[in-house]
Design an enzyme around this catalytic site. Sequence first.
Site, PDB file in Angstrom:
ATOM      1  CB  CYS A  10     -39.249 125.104  27.930  1.00 17.63           C
ATOM      2  SG  CYS A  10     -40.427 126.440  27.588  1.00 17.63           S
ATOM      3  CG  ASP A 129     -33.203 131.521  24.446  1.00 16.62           C
ATOM      4  OD1 ASP A 129     -34.412 131.467  24.163  1.00 16.62           O
ATOM      5  OD2 ASP A 129     -32.356 130.705  24.022  1.00 16.62           O
TER       6      ASP A 129
END
Length: 216
Positions: A10, A129
């Site tokens: 990412c 996360d």
Amino acid sequence: MTHRTRIKICGLTRDADVRAAVEAGADAIGFVLYPASPRAISLDRAAELAATLPPFVTPVGLFVNAGRDEIEAACAAIPTLLLQFHGDETPATCESFERPFIRAARMAPGFDLVDFALQYASAAALLLDAHVEGYGGGGKVFDWSLIPPSVPAPVVLSGGLNAANVGEGVLALRPWAVDVSSGVEQAKGIKDAGLIRRFCEAVREADARLEDAATR
Ligand SMILES: O=C(O)c1ccccc1NCC(=O)[C@H](O)[C@H](O)COP(=O)(O)O
């Protein structure tokens, strides 16, 4: 059945980094379309980079509480875009774009992930996360023991992963996928091809160990 942990890299901003991630075996490439992020790129730039992806490598558009027009423009510009909602988006908002989406869950003590998964039952996957300032991209590992034994959704393990710890995460949690940003960077938005390669190798080594254990 051979277990193959999918890999999302990412926060890419450069052509060479996208090439390095694809060559290393990434399954998905995340583009940060959240202006407050130091990894943010414009939609035009994301579309340029997405156009370089070969078949079977998915572009992921990352949003944090974005406006509807912004998300619809991204969907029009990149028809194959997988949406990732990383802010406070409700289930109805996530579902309203009528395309697959990943929903981020910011893990913290007392957070009920099973209830969250049931609320976002239409999510293609839940990206777990750490709970960091600025919504994400924090390079922080959360306490994996916060993940219940059974989560009613495909899980993307994220948060502070790198080549040194991702194998442990794969072996312990057998996630559907793993996701990394900080752990493969020289600086925010500037990836390191060697770190990307070593990250992907570590995932493959862990998959091989799972396969070996399963066939004993
Ligand atoms: O990457 C960012 O800058 C970011 C900013 C705001 C919200 C989300 C962001 N990234 C989302 C991701 O999917 C990251 O890969 C994820 O948060 C893990 O990041 P890291 O802990 O740095 O590997």
